[in-house]
Structures are given as structure tokens and as C-alpha cells.
Scaffold this active site. Structure first.
Site, PDB file in Angstrom:
ATOM      1  N   GLU A   1       0.947  -1.170  -0.056  1.00 30.90           N
ATOM      2  CA  GLU A   1       0.082  -0.158  -0.100  1.00 30.90           C
ATOM      3  C   GLU A   1       0.843   1.438   0.049  1.00 30.90           C
ATOM      4  OE1 GLU A   1      -0.361  -2.624   2.024  1.00 30.90           O
ATOM      5  OE2 GLU A   1      -2.401  -3.180   1.619  1.00 30.90           O
TER       6      GLU A   1
ATOM      7  N   PRO B   1      12.158 -12.832  -0.939  1.00 28.07           N
ATOM      8  CA  PRO B   1      10.961 -12.863  -0.221  1.00 28.07           C
ATOM      9  C   PRO B   1      10.188 -11.809   0.171  1.00 28.07           C
ATOM     10  CG  PRO B   1      12.991 -13.845   0.530  1.00 28.07           C
ATOM     11  CD  PRO B   1      13.224 -12.814  -0.178  1.00 28.07           C
ATOM     12  N   ARG B   2       8.698 -11.738   0.372  1.00 24.36           N
ATOM     13  CA  ARG B   2       8.019 -10.937   0.894  1.00 24.36           C
ATOM     14  C   ARG B   2       8.261 -10.192   2.160  1.00 24.36           C
ATOM     15  NH1 ARG B   2       4.503  -6.880  -1.656  1.00 24.36           N
ATOM     16  NH2 ARG B   2       2.979  -6.366  -0.459  1.00 24.36           N
TER      17      ARG B   2
ATOM     18  N   GLY C   1      12.927  -3.014   0.344  1.00 27.03           N
ATOM     19  CA  GLY C   1      12.985  -1.841  -0.609  1.00 27.03           C
ATOM     20  C   GLY C   1      13.637  -2.001  -2.075  1.00 27.03           C
ATOM     21  N   GLU C   2      14.070  -2.999  -2.315  1.00 28.67           N
ATOM     22  CA  GLU C   2      14.927  -3.161  -3.689  1.00 28.67           C
ATOM     23  C   GLU C   2      14.301  -4.064  -4.596  1.00 28.67           C
ATOM     24  OE1 GLU C   2      19.396  -2.089  -2.100  1.00 28.67           O
ATOM     25  OE2 GLU C   2      18.812  -4.168  -1.836  1.00 28.67           O
TER      26      GLU C   2
ATOM     27  N   ASN D   1       1.838  -7.096  -7.345  1.00 31.12           N
ATOM     28  CA  ASN D   1       1.679  -6.137  -8.319  1.00 31.12           C
ATOM     29  C   ASN D   1       2.141  -6.483  -9.508  1.00 31.12           C
ATOM     30  OD1 ASN D   1       1.083  -3.989  -9.838  1.00 31.12           O
ATOM     31  ND2 ASN D   1       1.888  -2.364  -8.385  1.00 31.12           N
ATOM     32  N   PRO D   2       1.891  -6.860 -10.743  1.00 31.00           N
ATOM     33  CA  PRO D   2       2.468  -7.126 -11.989  1.00 31.00           C
ATOM     34  C   PRO D   2       3.021  -5.965 -12.588  1.00 31.00           C
ATOM     35  CG  PRO D   2       0.402  -7.603 -12.358  1.00 31.00           C
ATOM     36  CD  PRO D   2       0.352  -7.191 -10.947  1.00 31.00           C
ATOM     37  N   LEU D   3       2.438  -4.728 -12.399  1.00 29.76           N
ATOM     38  CA  LEU D   3       2.813  -3.528 -13.109  1.00 29.76           C
ATOM     39  C   LEU D   3       4.251  -2.914 -12.697  1.00 29.76           C
ATOM     40  CD1 LEU D   3      -0.467  -1.433 -12.552  1.00 29.76           C
ATOM     41  CD2 LEU D   3       0.252  -2.814 -14.541  1.00 29.76           C
ATOM     42  N   GLU D   4       4.812  -3.696 -11.571  1.00 28.25           N
ATOM     43  CA  GLU D   4       6.170  -3.176 -11.242  1.00 28.25           C
ATOM     44  C   GLU D   4       7.298  -3.600 -12.152  1.00 28.25           C
ATOM     45  OE1 GLU D   4       6.429  -4.220  -7.156  1.00 28.25           O
ATOM     46  OE2 GLU D   4       5.026  -2.747  -6.216  1.00 28.25           O
TER      47      GLU D   4
END
Length: 426
Positions: free
Chosen positions: A65, A273-274, A315-316, A340-343
Site C-alpha cells: 500500500e 521474499p515478501r 525496498g529493493e 503487483n505485476p505493473l512493477e
């Protein structure tokens, strides 16, 4: 006491009863991530004495988010340079992302527990002019406080899936009154508009403004990060990036990598990893599977002997996608519902996702229609689909270009959301 007030009181009583359980959950989570036991006072609404009041509050629960809200927050800082902007999160990883993005450009703290006295203290100390919530952040006590205090309340990038709608309908006595206290509900797609209205929101409040997630761009800061990471990888290595993995999702990628490695010796598997609490487990899994791995936190350059690069830093993901030849977006190989596949599409990279993209249904459909994504019918197809893209450079470039075209064609939700907030604050 009317039915609405009684419903809210019952909800607040239940939350109050659950406080010991909530604290226990935070303590248990802190065993693997100590940040969960830090700044506990903020969870109860207490802010530092130097907090600036009278500004705009934006709540983005976690990392995803925060990233989605970044274009909106960036524009807020430009539109309202004299107002303090406060960004709240729930998770430590979300908190770390805010600090990484903004350092001291915004005020930051955790959003308090949705308990009456916590929310009351929080608002008394912060005194915001407007509150902006993201996606499905519907907190009845907070919403009621905004309503009573005449604070403008905006939901942006509104999302209510069919699955969530079914669950929320069981709480319609609580959720429906809360929805109608918003000044506006700005949804990310037409089906979400329908779901909010079906949930009981006044149709005049609900608008389809598109998805903020399309409003991403390559900033100077991001380009610098990409350049920094490039120094760790030899030019001849072909990066296969698996982003935002959850428990069990590394196995399909590792199995596919085993099948592809012999014919593609220059292939480097990158696992991201998330959640930070899984960093060590993923590293151990690589050892157990017999791979020669290296971690990002070691700050060592990749050698030809390294099979896997584990990104155990925060953040990478976005700059790592920029270095990839092919990107696999995880969360889609489990019941999570995808990420998110837009990244990766921002960098015109070919994207593969698993069967379950429930969280990004509308985005995935647009990408599929444009031939800008490869979605597996079954997760066992991963190696075969990767082989096709690795072997056919023209196909890979075409899929990536189509994906970028979809991103560029659907931008604009941020400016429309800012304009709505400006009208509310006049």
C-alpha cells in the site's frame, strides 16, 4: 440508542476485549521481527510532543500500500507544501518503506488500534484536516471519529473483491454505516464500484477513478538504486527474478531453475521474499536444495559460481526488476492472490504469474488482453513458459513492451484523486 450507535458500541467493546490478544500477537510476531515490540505507545494513539497538527493523514497499511500510495503522497507534498503530511502504517515493513521513501519529508507513526480511547487520543494530538485511507482500510471507530469531528474522509484506490464482499455482508450492520460516512470513495475499477454499492454505499459517493498502481515512474532516486545494484552482477548473467515470495512459493521456482540451468548456465535466480522474517528460512532452503547462493546483505559481488541471489533487504524489489530478463510475480503460486505485476511492467519486462491473481484481477485481465503477461493455467507449467521466453528474445521483448504500454495507457488516478481532495478542502 439507535441501531447504528449500538452496533458501533458492540464493535468497540469486542475490540477492547480483544486487546490482550492483539498485544500477544504483536509480542509473538516480535520473536521473529523485533520491530513489532517497538513503539507500542503509538499503537495506543500516543504521539511525540513535536508532532505538527492541522495537516493531512494518509494511511497505507503495509509495504504494498505504501508503494501504491507513493505517487499520491508525492503529489500531496507538491500541492500542499505548507501542510504537514502524516503517513501511517500498521506493519514495521510498511514503516521502514515510508522512512526509506521520505526520510523527514513526512511525519510517520503507526495508526492506533481501532479502540475508542486510542483513536480519540490520536486525533486530539494530530488534529488532521483530512484523512485518506487506502484500498480496503475500513476502521469503524476511526471513521466515526472523522465524522463527528467534521474531518474530510477519503477512500482512494478503493478495492472490495467478490470474496471480501461476501465476508463483509455478514457485518453489514457495521460496515454499511461506515461507508456512508466517507466524503468520497474512489475505486480502482468498475467492478469494485459495483461491490461497494452492493455493500450499501450511496452511489453518489462511489466513483471509478482507475488504479493508483499504474501511476509509477522511474525517478532519479530509483535510477540511482538500479545503477548501484548493477555493480554486483556481471553483464553476462541473465537474471530470473521471483518477487514477493511467500511460504512454499520458492519451491516451484527452484524446481524450474533446476530444469533450465543446464541449457542456460548464465542464468541467475533472484529470490525476493515478501517478509523479512522469512529471509533466513529462504536462505536455508537454498542450502538444503544444494544451490550456491549469496545474500544481498553480504554486499558481495555475484560470481559465476553463484546460482541464487537472495535479496534479504527491504525496498529493493523495484530496482531488481529493472535488472531482470524475466520477472515472476509471486503471491500467485499460493492462496495469497498475487502481487503487483505493473512493477516489472514499468521496465518493459516479460512477466509470468501463477494461477491465483485474485488481488489483481482487473490489472491481470488488461495485461492478458494486450498480450502483456503470461499467466499459468497450472503452476507446473513454469519451467516450460520460462524456456519459451528465454529461447525467444523477440517474444520476450514483445510481452514486455505490451505490458509497459498498458501501464502508460492507464495512468491518471493520482491527479484525479488529488483534485477530489482539493475540492473537499476548499
Amino acid at each position: 440508542m439507535n441501531k447504528e450507535k449500538l452496533s458501533l458500541r458492540l464493535y468497540q467493546l469486542l475490540i477492547l476485549i480483544l486487546v490482550p490478544v492483539l498485544l500477544l500477537v504483536l509480542i509473538i510476531r516480535s520473536f521473529s521481527q523485533r520491530e513489532y515490540r517497538q513503539r507500542l505507545s503509538e499503537r495506543f494513539g500516543w504521539l511525540s510532543s513535536n508532532v505538527k497538527t492541522g495537516g493531512i493523514l494518509v494511511h497505507a497499511a503495509s509495504v504494498g500500500e505504501v508503494i501504491a500510495a507513493k505517487p499520491f503522497i508525492d503529489q500531496l507534498l507538491i500541492t500542499y507544501p505548507d501542510l504537514p503530511i502524516t503517513v501511517t502504517t500498521f506493519t514495521p515493513t510498511g514503516s521502514a518503506q515510508v522512512k526509506k521513501f521520505y526520510i523527514d519529508k513526512v511525519q510517520h507513526c503507526y495508526l492506533p488500534l481501532d479502540i475508542s480511547f486510542c483513536v480519540h487520543l490520536f486525533f486530539r494530538l494530530l488534529k488532521p484536516k483530512a484523512v485518506v485511507l487506502m484500498e480496503t482500510e475500513l476502521w469503524p471507530t476511526l471513521i466515526q471519529r472523522c465524522h463527528k469531528s467534521n474531518i474530510e474522509l477519503l477512500l482512494i484506490n478503493g478495492r472490495l473483491s467478490a470474496k471480501s464482499l461476501k465476508s463483509y455482508k455478514k457485518l453489514s450492520w457495521l460496515i454499511t454505516p461506515a461507508l456512508n460516512k466517507f466524503s468520497a470513495i474512489l475505486c480502482q475499477s468498475a467492478d469494485n464500484v459495483d461491490h461497494f454499492i452492493e455493500m450499501g454505499a450511496d452511489a453518489d459517493l462511489v466513483k471509478n477513478f482507475g488504479n493508483l498502481k499504474y501511476d509509477i515512474s522511474v525517478t532519479d532516486e530509483l535510477q540511482n538504486k538500479i545503477s548501484d545494484l548493477q555493480h554486483y552482477v556481471s553483464e553476462h548473467r541473465r537474471l530470473l527474478v521471483v518477487g514477493s515470495t511467500h511460504q512454499g512459493e520458492e519451491i516451484p521456482a527452484l524446481n524450474a531453475y533446476k530444469q533450465l540451468k543446464a541449457d542456460n548456465p548464465e542464468l541467475l535466480l533472484v529470490l525476493v521474499p515478501r517478509h523479512p522474517e522469512r529471509f533466513s528460512a529462504v536462505t536455508q532452503l537454498c542450502v538444503e536444495q544444494g544451490f550456491n547462493h549469496i545474500t544481498r546483505s553480504s554486499k558481495q559481488a555475484i560470481t559465476d559460481d553463484n546460482d541464487i541471489w537472495v535479496i534479504d533487504t527491504l525496498g529493493e524489489l523495484l530496482p531488481i526488476y529493472a535488472l531482470a530478463e524475466i520477472c515472476i510475480v509471486a503471491g500467485s503460486f499460493s492462496d495469497v492472490g498475487g502481487h503487483n505485476p505493473l512493477e516489472p511492467a514499468l521496465f518493459a519486462k516479460p512477466v509470468i504469474v501463477g494461477e491465483n491473481m485474485a488481488n489483481f484481477k482487473e490489472i491481470t485481465q488488461k495485461l492478458k488482453t494486450a498480450n502483456g503477461i503470461v499467466q499459468l493455467d497450472h503452476n507446473s507449467e513454469l519451467a516450460a513458459k520460462l524456456h519459451c521466453l528465454l529461447a525467444d528474445q523477440n517474444l520476450a521483448k514483445s510481452v514486455g513492451k505490451n505490458a509497459l504500454d498498458v501501464v502508460l495507457a492507464n495512468q491518471g488516478a493520482t491527479s484525479k484523486s488529488i483534485e477530489t481532495l482539493q475540492r473537499l478542502l476548499k
